[in-house]
Design an enzyme around this catalytic site. Structure first.
Site, mmCIF file in Angstrom:
data_model
loop_
_atom_site.group_PDB
_atom_site.id
_atom_site.type_symbol
_atom_site.label_atom_id
_atom_site.label_comp_id
_atom_site.label_asym_id
_atom_site.label_seq_id
_atom_site.Cartn_x
_atom_site.Cartn_y
_atom_site.Cartn_z
ATOM 1 N N SER A 20 37.283 -12.930 15.727
ATOM 2 C CA SER A 20 37.865 -12.572 14.426
ATOM 3 C C SER A 20 39.351 -12.924 14.347
ATOM 4 O O SER A 20 40.165 -12.130 13.856
ATOM 5 C CB SER A 20 37.630 -11.088 14.131
ATOM 6 O OG SER A 20 36.254 -10.807 14.031
ATOM 7 N N GLU A 39 36.199 -14.278 24.696
ATOM 8 C CA GLU A 39 35.666 -13.819 23.423
ATOM 9 C C GLU A 39 34.928 -12.499 23.619
ATOM 10 O O GLU A 39 33.745 -12.495 23.989
ATOM 11 C CB GLU A 39 34.706 -14.855 22.837
ATOM 12 C CG GLU A 39 35.374 -16.162 22.440
ATOM 13 C CD GLU A 39 34.540 -16.916 21.422
ATOM 14 O OE1 GLU A 39 35.072 -17.262 20.372
ATOM 15 O OE2 GLU A 39 33.344 -17.135 21.683
ATOM 16 N N LYS A 67 29.807 -23.256 14.355
ATOM 17 C CA LYS A 67 28.489 -22.652 14.556
ATOM 18 C C LYS A 67 27.447 -23.403 13.703
ATOM 19 O O LYS A 67 27.574 -24.606 13.503
ATOM 20 C CB LYS A 67 28.540 -21.154 14.280
ATOM 21 C CG LYS A 67 29.632 -20.469 15.107
ATOM 22 C CD LYS A 67 29.544 -18.978 15.088
ATOM 23 C CE LYS A 67 30.654 -18.392 15.937
ATOM 24 N NZ LYS A 67 30.528 -16.926 16.082
ATOM 25 N N GLU A 103 26.693 -16.377 22.011
ATOM 26 C CA GLU A 103 25.463 -16.560 21.237
ATOM 27 C C GLU A 103 24.459 -17.406 22.007
ATOM 28 O O GLU A 103 23.246 -17.202 21.877
ATOM 29 C CB GLU A 103 25.804 -17.183 19.882
ATOM 30 C CG GLU A 103 26.533 -16.194 18.984
ATOM 31 C CD GLU A 103 27.361 -16.827 17.878
ATOM 32 O OE1 GLU A 103 28.013 -16.075 17.151
ATOM 33 O OE2 GLU A 103 27.357 -18.077 17.741
ATOM 34 N N HIS A 142 28.938 -19.934 25.241
ATOM 35 C CA HIS A 142 29.275 -19.006 24.166
ATOM 36 C C HIS A 142 28.310 -17.827 24.195
ATOM 37 O O HIS A 142 27.141 -17.968 24.573
ATOM 38 C CB HIS A 142 29.203 -19.724 22.811
ATOM 39 C CG HIS A 142 29.780 -18.941 21.684
ATOM 40 N ND1 HIS A 142 29.083 -17.936 21.036
ATOM 41 C CD2 HIS A 142 30.994 -18.984 21.091
ATOM 42 C CE1 HIS A 142 29.848 -17.416 20.093
ATOM 43 N NE2 HIS A 142 31.019 -18.034 20.102
ATOM 44 N N GLY A 158 32.690 -12.077 14.803
ATOM 45 C CA GLY A 158 32.042 -11.961 13.505
ATOM 46 C C GLY A 158 31.931 -10.546 12.980
ATOM 47 O O GLY A 158 31.256 -10.303 11.985
ATOM 48 N N ASN A 207 35.076 -23.402 16.021
ATOM 49 C CA ASN A 207 33.643 -23.397 16.288
ATOM 50 C C ASN A 207 32.920 -23.142 14.971
ATOM 51 O O ASN A 207 32.896 -22.020 14.485
ATOM 52 C CB ASN A 207 33.304 -22.311 17.317
ATOM 53 C CG ASN A 207 31.806 -22.211 17.575
ATOM 54 O OD1 ASN A 207 31.032 -23.090 17.201
ATOM 55 N ND2 ASN A 207 31.387 -21.125 18.206
#
Length: 246
Positions: free
Chosen positions: A208, A164, A11, A96, A94, A170, A9
């Site tokens: 991560s 996730e 992003k 985000e 996701h 991150g 991904n």
């Protein structure tokens, strides 16, 4: 045996030059025959990635799609458009998107239906925040996200779930292999209860993932690969994660 999948991904990263360099680096190393690989660039780099990967085993996916047929939806991209472009995969739900765009489970379920109808293979993301984990709500949160996001998804071809944990995306933090395995096994049981073919559905870990921890994560019984963020932007690191899955 479920075939491992390693998906990157990217992003909101990349330029024409950097994407070209990254794809060249990925093409320079052969992919194990036992592993599926996908890259998910931004919308503006999808055509470049599809062209570069056309004669390789690396598939291309998008990071999102809209739930409706083409029409008056400024700024959105329909699933059928992604399929026509040459995408095979699409990431949905996701954290985000859930956070920055307030995407609810019902919207993700609608996007899943659109993706499936277009012939895209969906990667549906679920995961809890640190506060939710520390308060003992992790399993309840993930179960709720699965129920809502997979509404009407029984029989969806190629369905993949990505666990996730939000607190590990991150941040440099990673769920221990034991923590990840425990949640993956829980997700598989939930899928079974929802009428999904749980034993054939791949469940990826994301949060991560790096070359240094990939092998230990992939050794767990219910972890079928990874949805990779930052490490997917470095060809050497992504190639090493792919190799660990082989």
């Amino acid at each position: 045996m479920r075939r491992p999948l390693v998906a990157g991904n990217w992003k909101m990263h990349g330029s024409r030059d950097s994407v070209g360099t990254l794809l060249n680096g990925l093409m320079a190393q052969s992919v194990p025959e036992t592993v599926d690989v996908a890259v998910c660039p931004t919308y503006v780099h999808l055509d470049q990635a599809v062209a570069a990967c056309a004669n390789s085993v690396i598939a291309v996916g998008a990071q999102d799609c809209w739930h409706a047929e083409p029409g008056a939806y400024t700024g959105d991209v329909a699933a059928v458009m992604l399929k026509e472009l040459g995408c095979e995969w699409v990431i949905l739900g996701h954290s985000e998107r859930r956070s920055y765009h307030a995407e609810a489970d019902a919207l993700i379920a609608a996007k899943l239906q659109a993706a499936a109808a277009a012939g895209l293979k969906p990667i549906v993301c679920v995961g809890e925040t640190l506060d939710q984990r520390e308060s003992g709500e992790a399993e309840a949160v993930v179960a709720r996200q699965l129920r809502g996001s997979l509404e009407g998804a029984v029989g969806t071809a190629g369905l993949v779930i990505a666990y996730e944990p939000v607190w590990a995306i991150g941040t440099g933090l990673t769920a221990s292999p034991e923590q990840a395995q425990q949640m993956h096994a829980f997700i598989r049981k939930q899928l079974q209860d929802l009428g999904v073919d749980a034993q054939q559905t791949r469940i990826l870990y994301g949060g991560s993932v790096k070359p240094g921890n990939a092998g230990e994560l992939f050794a767990q019984d219910d972890i079928d690969g990874a949805l990779v963020g930052g490490a997917a932007l470095k060809a050497e690191d992504f190639n090493a994660i792919i190799a660990a899955a082989g």
